[in-house]
Structure formats: C-alpha cells, structure tokens
Design an enzyme around this catalytic site. Structure first.
Site, PDB file in Angstrom:
ATOM      1  N   SER A 188      63.774  54.590  76.548  1.00 53.89           N
ATOM      2  CA  SER A 188      64.980  53.753  76.551  1.00 53.89           C
ATOM      3  C   SER A 188      65.730  53.714  75.229  1.00 53.89           C
ATOM      4  O   SER A 188      66.902  53.337  75.196  1.00 53.89           O
ATOM      5  CB  SER A 188      64.616  52.317  76.965  1.00 53.89           C
ATOM      6  OG  SER A 188      63.900  51.673  75.929  1.00 53.89           O
ATOM      7  N   LYS A 225      64.857  47.128  71.662  1.00 53.42           N
ATOM      8  CA  LYS A 225      66.263  47.386  72.009  1.00 53.42           C
ATOM      9  C   LYS A 225      67.142  47.123  70.792  1.00 53.42           C
ATOM     10  O   LYS A 225      66.683  46.684  69.745  1.00 53.42           O
ATOM     11  CB  LYS A 225      66.723  46.476  73.168  1.00 53.42           C
ATOM     12  CG  LYS A 225      65.854  46.521  74.410  1.00 53.42           C
ATOM     13  CD  LYS A 225      65.959  47.836  75.169  1.00 53.42           C
ATOM     14  CE  LYS A 225      65.034  47.832  76.386  1.00 53.42           C
ATOM     15  NZ  LYS A 225      65.010  49.130  77.083  1.00 53.42           N
TER      16      LYS A 225
END
Length: 206
Positions: A68, A112
């Site tokens: 990701s 993230k």
C-alpha cells in the site's frame, strides 16, 4: 649494632603498617550483599526499560508488510518510528505515520501518509486532492485512484481527525474506505522517520 637493630625494628614497623593499611583497604572494598542486590536490580530495571518502555513510548522498529505504500516503502523494509515529537507538535501534512486502525486495544497497525488535517475539508476528484477547495501538491502517488470513496463529496474532518492515504492508491486501504475513515489522533502511534533496512536504502523518509 644497636643502630642496625633500630633500623630492623623501624622496617618491621613500616611493614606491619603497610599490611594493616592493605587489610583495611580490602575491608573497605569488600561490598555487602545488599549493595550487590541493589546494583543487580538497577541493571534489571534498565534492561526491562529498553525492552518494553522505550519501544512503547520513545522509538520502535517496524517492518513493512504489503504494497500500500509503494513506491515509497516496500514489503520487508525495516523502519524506525519515533513516538515523542507528536506529544509536543501536531502531525503535519505528508508525514508518514503508524496508526492503529481499530484502536490501541487491537495489536494491528497500518503505515500511511497524512493528507487531511483536523478541521479541514477534503475532497478527491479524479486523481486530484482538494483541501478547503484548493488543489494540493501530490507527488507521492504511484498510480491513480479508481475510487475516491467517502471523499467523493466534501468531507470535513473533526478536530481530532486526520485523512490518510497510501502512496499505492490502487491497492491501499485508507481513509477513503468507509470501514476505516479518518484516523483519530489518539490512534496515531508515531512518525516514521528512518528506513534502516535494506542498507542500500538507509535514510530518512519524505
């Protein structure tokens, strides 16, 4: 003859004094069991602090698992996460963070990048990200976004919320997903500051 005898007596006296002095020094150097126990306890406390307290409150190593955050981070890379600065300063836009998606009671965390800050209104149109109606720079994306998710319409963040995205937008589970949504400040574990492995990529992160 008497003089020689006197010299021998003086030497003998000095020798006895030296022996006595050494014995007293030895006695002083001899430590009690209590002092050994205290020293041992201090060592144990220091070791436990390094093993448990430091990773929990100061700095921790973590390993990337998943795609990701490509092309910035890759599976198997080791990172250092510092946990002190956010106690004094708020997280900033574009910081890479580690957070607990289901709260700190669940031992699972994601990595993230922050885009939306508390109180801001974020909207994603196509591959463009707008904050309070203005398009912001985004030089981190590996690819485009096929789904803006909950940010398709203007989304105003609460005073303790952050909107995060993975750099690999096509596969990232991030704040666009209604099951995750904006991240609470209390669930942010720390700021990713350094890649320590592999050595050829050692360095700070942007």
């Amino acid at each position: 003859m008497d003089e020689e005898k006197l010299d021998e007596e003086v030497d003998s006296k000095h020798s006895e004094e030296r022996k006595k002095g050494k014995a007293e020094e030895k006695k002083k150097k001899k430590r009690s069991p209590v002092s050994y126990a205290i020293e041992f306890a201090i060592y144990i406390i220091l070791i436990l602090g390094c093993v448990f307290w430091v990773p929990e409150h100061v700095i921790q190593r973590t390993v990337v698992n998943g795609e990701s955050m490509e092309n910035t981070l890759h599976t198997g890379e080791s990172l250092l996460v510092e946990k002190v600065s956010y106690r004094f300063n708020d997280p900033q836009r574009y910081d890479i963070i580690v957070f607990y998606p289901e709260g700190r009671d669940v031992d699972e965390y994601y990595v993230k990048r922050i885009f939306g800050l508390p109180g801001e209104t974020i909207q994603i149109t196509g591959n463009d990200i707008y904050i309070n109606g203005e398009k912001i720079e985004d030089g981190f994306a590996k690819n485009g976004m096929d789904d803006p998710g909950i940010a398709a319409e203007p989304l105003t963040l609460a005073d303790d919320e952050y909107f995060v995205l993975g750099d690999n937008r096509m596969v990232s589970l991030d704040s666009r997903d209604p099951d995750l949504g904006p991240i609470k400040a209390e669930d942010i574990a720390g700021h990713v500051i350094l890649r320590i492995w592999p050595l050829k990529k050692f360095g700070t992160l942007k």
